[in-house]
Scaffold this motif. Sequence first.
Motif, PDB file in Angstrom:
ATOM      1  N   LEU A 379       0.837  -1.203   0.000  1.00  0.00           N
ATOM      2  CA  LEU A 379       0.000   0.000   0.000  1.00  0.00           C
ATOM      3  C   LEU A 379       0.872   1.253   0.000  1.00  0.00           C
ATOM      4  O   LEU A 379       1.922   1.296   0.653  1.00  0.00           O
ATOM      5  CB  LEU A 379      -0.907   0.003   1.231  1.00  0.00           C
ATOM      6  N   TYR A 380       0.388   2.282  -0.707  1.00  0.00           N
ATOM      7  CA  TYR A 380       1.133   3.531  -0.854  1.00  0.00           C
ATOM      8  C   TYR A 380       0.262   4.693  -0.358  1.00  0.00           C
ATOM      9  O   TYR A 380      -0.948   4.711  -0.623  1.00  0.00           O
ATOM     10  CB  TYR A 380       1.483   3.777  -2.321  1.00  0.00           C
ATOM     11  N   PRO A 381       0.856   5.680   0.333  1.00  0.00           N
ATOM     12  CA  PRO A 381       0.075   6.827   0.800  1.00  0.00           C
ATOM     13  C   PRO A 381      -0.433   7.652  -0.377  1.00  0.00           C
ATOM     14  O   PRO A 381       0.364   8.233  -1.127  1.00  0.00           O
ATOM     15  CB  PRO A 381       1.062   7.604   1.673  1.00  0.00           C
ATOM     16  N   ALA A 382      -1.751   7.696  -0.548  1.00  0.00           N
ATOM     17  CA  ALA A 382      -2.334   8.311  -1.744  1.00  0.00           C
ATOM     18  C   ALA A 382      -1.984   9.787  -1.868  1.00  0.00           C
ATOM     19  O   ALA A 382      -1.618  10.255  -2.959  1.00  0.00           O
ATOM     20  CB  ALA A 382      -3.853   8.127  -1.723  1.00  0.00           C
ATOM     21  N   ASP A 429     -13.484  -5.281  -4.181  1.00  0.00           N
ATOM     22  CA  ASP A 429     -13.031  -4.953  -2.829  1.00  0.00           C
ATOM     23  C   ASP A 429     -12.571  -3.507  -2.815  1.00  0.00           C
ATOM     24  O   ASP A 429     -12.256  -2.921  -3.860  1.00  0.00           O
ATOM     25  CB  ASP A 429     -11.873  -5.863  -2.400  1.00  0.00           C
ATOM     26  N   PHE A 430     -12.505  -2.942  -1.638  1.00  0.00           N
ATOM     27  CA  PHE A 430     -11.961  -1.588  -1.505  1.00  0.00           C
ATOM     28  C   PHE A 430     -10.468  -1.620  -1.815  1.00  0.00           C
ATOM     29  O   PHE A 430      -9.723  -2.385  -1.180  1.00  0.00           O
ATOM     30  CB  PHE A 430     -12.181  -1.038  -0.098  1.00  0.00           C
ATOM     31  N   PRO A 431      -9.982  -0.802  -2.733  1.00  0.00           N
ATOM     32  CA  PRO A 431      -8.552  -0.812  -3.078  1.00  0.00           C
ATOM     33  C   PRO A 431      -7.723   0.106  -2.187  1.00  0.00           C
ATOM     34  O   PRO A 431      -6.585   0.442  -2.518  1.00  0.00           O
ATOM     35  CB  PRO A 431      -8.555  -0.305  -4.521  1.00  0.00           C
ATOM     36  N   PHE A 441      -3.423   3.398  -0.907  1.00  0.00           N
ATOM     37  CA  PHE A 441      -3.983   2.664  -2.037  1.00  0.00           C
ATOM     38  C   PHE A 441      -3.099   1.484  -2.406  1.00  0.00           C
ATOM     39  O   PHE A 441      -1.870   1.539  -2.289  1.00  0.00           O
ATOM     40  CB  PHE A 441      -4.144   3.585  -3.254  1.00  0.00           C
ATOM     41  N   GLU A 442      -3.766   0.400  -2.884  1.00  0.00           N
ATOM     42  CA  GLU A 442      -3.034  -0.783  -3.326  1.00  0.00           C
ATOM     43  C   GLU A 442      -2.148  -0.458  -4.531  1.00  0.00           C
ATOM     44  O   GLU A 442      -2.488   0.377  -5.361  1.00  0.00           O
ATOM     45  CB  GLU A 442      -4.005  -1.897  -3.715  1.00  0.00           C
ATOM     46  N   GLU A 443      -1.056  -1.184  -4.622  1.00  0.00           N
ATOM     47  CA  GLU A 443      -0.122  -0.996  -5.721  1.00  0.00           C
ATOM     48  C   GLU A 443      -0.798  -1.219  -7.080  1.00  0.00           C
ATOM     49  O   GLU A 443      -0.621  -0.422  -8.026  1.00  0.00           O
ATOM     50  CB  GLU A 443       1.037  -1.979  -5.541  1.00  0.00           C
ATOM     51  N   ASP A 444      -1.604  -2.270  -7.207  1.00  0.00           N
ATOM     52  CA  ASP A 444      -2.253  -2.562  -8.483  1.00  0.00           C
ATOM     53  C   ASP A 444      -3.238  -1.463  -8.878  1.00  0.00           C
ATOM     54  O   ASP A 444      -3.353  -1.117 -10.070  1.00  0.00           O
ATOM     55  CB  ASP A 444      -2.980  -3.909  -8.401  1.00  0.00           C
ATOM     56  N   ALA A 445      -3.936  -0.891  -7.887  1.00  0.00           N
ATOM     57  CA  ALA A 445      -4.888   0.185  -8.175  1.00  0.00           C
ATOM     58  C   ALA A 445      -4.171   1.428  -8.683  1.00  0.00           C
ATOM     59  O   ALA A 445      -4.666   2.123  -9.586  1.00  0.00           O
ATOM     60  CB  ALA A 445      -5.705   0.505  -6.928  1.00  0.00           C
ATOM     61  N   ARG A 448      -3.285   0.637 -12.333  1.00  0.00           N
ATOM     62  CA  ARG A 448      -4.420   0.474 -13.238  1.00  0.00           C
ATOM     63  C   ARG A 448      -5.259   1.737 -13.377  1.00  0.00           C
ATOM     64  O   ARG A 448      -5.661   2.105 -14.486  1.00  0.00           O
ATOM     65  CB  ARG A 448      -5.280  -0.685 -12.726  1.00  0.00           C
ATOM     66  N   LEU A 449      -5.522   2.413 -12.255  1.00  0.00           N
ATOM     67  CA  LEU A 449      -6.427   3.566 -12.288  1.00  0.00           C
ATOM     68  C   LEU A 449      -5.714   4.885 -12.535  1.00  0.00           C
ATOM     69  O   LEU A 449      -6.278   5.792 -13.160  1.00  0.00           O
ATOM     70  CB  LEU A 449      -7.207   3.645 -10.970  1.00  0.00           C
ATOM     71  N   PHE A 450      -4.485   5.003 -12.055  1.00  0.00           N
ATOM     72  CA  PHE A 450      -3.820   6.318 -12.104  1.00  0.00           C
ATOM     73  C   PHE A 450      -2.599   6.324 -13.020  1.00  0.00           C
ATOM     74  O   PHE A 450      -1.790   7.258 -12.978  1.00  0.00           O
ATOM     75  CB  PHE A 450      -3.440   6.751 -10.683  1.00  0.00           C
ATOM     76  N   HIS A 451      -2.456   5.281 -13.837  1.00  0.00           N
ATOM     77  CA  HIS A 451      -1.441   5.239 -14.900  1.00  0.00           C
ATOM     78  C   HIS A 451      -0.023   5.454 -14.361  1.00  0.00           C
ATOM     79  O   HIS A 451       0.743   6.248 -14.893  1.00  0.00           O
ATOM     80  CB  HIS A 451      -1.744   6.309 -15.965  1.00  0.00           C
TER      81      HIS A 451
END
Length: 472
Positions: A379-382, A429-431, A441-445, A448-451
Amino acid sequence: MKIIIRTVILLFIMNLALLYMHYSQLADAKGDSEEVLQYVQEIEVINRKDSLIVRQHFRKLDSRRHEIILPTEGKEFTCFMDTDSSCSRINDNVTAFLEGDEDRQSISYEIPKSDSMVNRKLFKEPFAALKNAVPVSTMLHVTDETGIGGMWVSGLEFVGSKKMNMVDYSLFKGEGQVTDLYWQHTELPIAYKGSNLSILGQPVDEESAAQLNNDLMALNADHLIIAIDPKGKQLQTDRFIITNQKLSAIANTVVEKGVQSQFVLSTAEDLVANLITSILIDSPAGKESARRAFGELKENLTVDQYEALRNLVSAQRGAPMDAVKLDGLIGEVSGFKTSFVQQNSIRKYPFHFEDNRPAVINGELQEDVQIVVKDGRTLYPAKQVLTANGYTVSSNERSIYIESEAEKFRFSLRDSFYVLNEKKYTLRDFPFELIGDDYYFEEDALRRLFHLSIQKHEDKISITSLVEGESK
């Protein structure tokens, strides 16, 4: 000329040898001073009207010099001729045992009474001790010449007593030091007697008492005394508790004292004490917050990691322990850094590991970005990561808003969906997860979502935007 050169070289080698020997001796001396030695002691106490007369016998001393820590309230310190050689190593001011082969030495002194003994009396740290040494066994004799009656409590196990015409005599024996001595006029019967716990007063629940005794055994704690006196006043020392409460109300306090007898803990380290207790007895102990933290800790470690942690914690007996050190031990067995204990000492905080590698975002080192591993997810601090890549991040009690010039995200905090540019998408699930005050936020999110491109290297984690012109 050759002779001069040889002489200079020889002198140089000799100086190096002398320096080596000098510093080796210093290192050895330092090691000796930090070593904790052991001895056996026998203490005779005579209770008289104005003072306690103490004769303290030290047994099984090694041949090294030992500094004597004298009680601050004591006076009239002198050697005591228990045998012909029991004063042979004591210096003139009775502050040290000098080097020698005689392993039995004795001293005597008085502890004056500041007031009369009426209802109860506590003598705080009334006995001498040796610096950097601990008594493995203590025998305590208390002889009362005043006819005052009552009972004495030392924390050691009570062996027996005898009332005679002129004096009353009590005998105590056990492991460790007698840190305090207490007397009260009201005598209490023995309600429970175990290897590590004795309870005085009215009958108690046998099963609860046995469980406390087992917990203290698991901690390898010194013997503890609880005196339950409905009419008494509260009093706590290192080795005994005088209370008017029921056993169930002080159970946590009893176990905490067991931990404190084995580890050096500050009064501010309640969570650390509770966690150490839980780890060593392998059962939740202490306050609810500590029980929750222990459950999370155990759940997130493998069986082998947890057993390794128990062994590491047990090996710290006698050493200072705090939240930083306990976090370090958790990190040692898991291979990851964590600040779980430190954070939970301040507030409720979920268990996770921290990736030691620094984050480099769009080529710039970000020292304040902490990447975490929780429940198998990275997880990374958004706010920190996405702000550096052209987004603004905000939230309220219902949603998280993440926006750039081209994209406007809204993530629901209640239901598993998000909205992108006014189009709704369902999530399995909540990412994301709230950790402390920030959403992660999850690494994959992020990919995928924020390029975002996330590349993990041995010494860093590189994060770059795949959208030209988005990063700031």
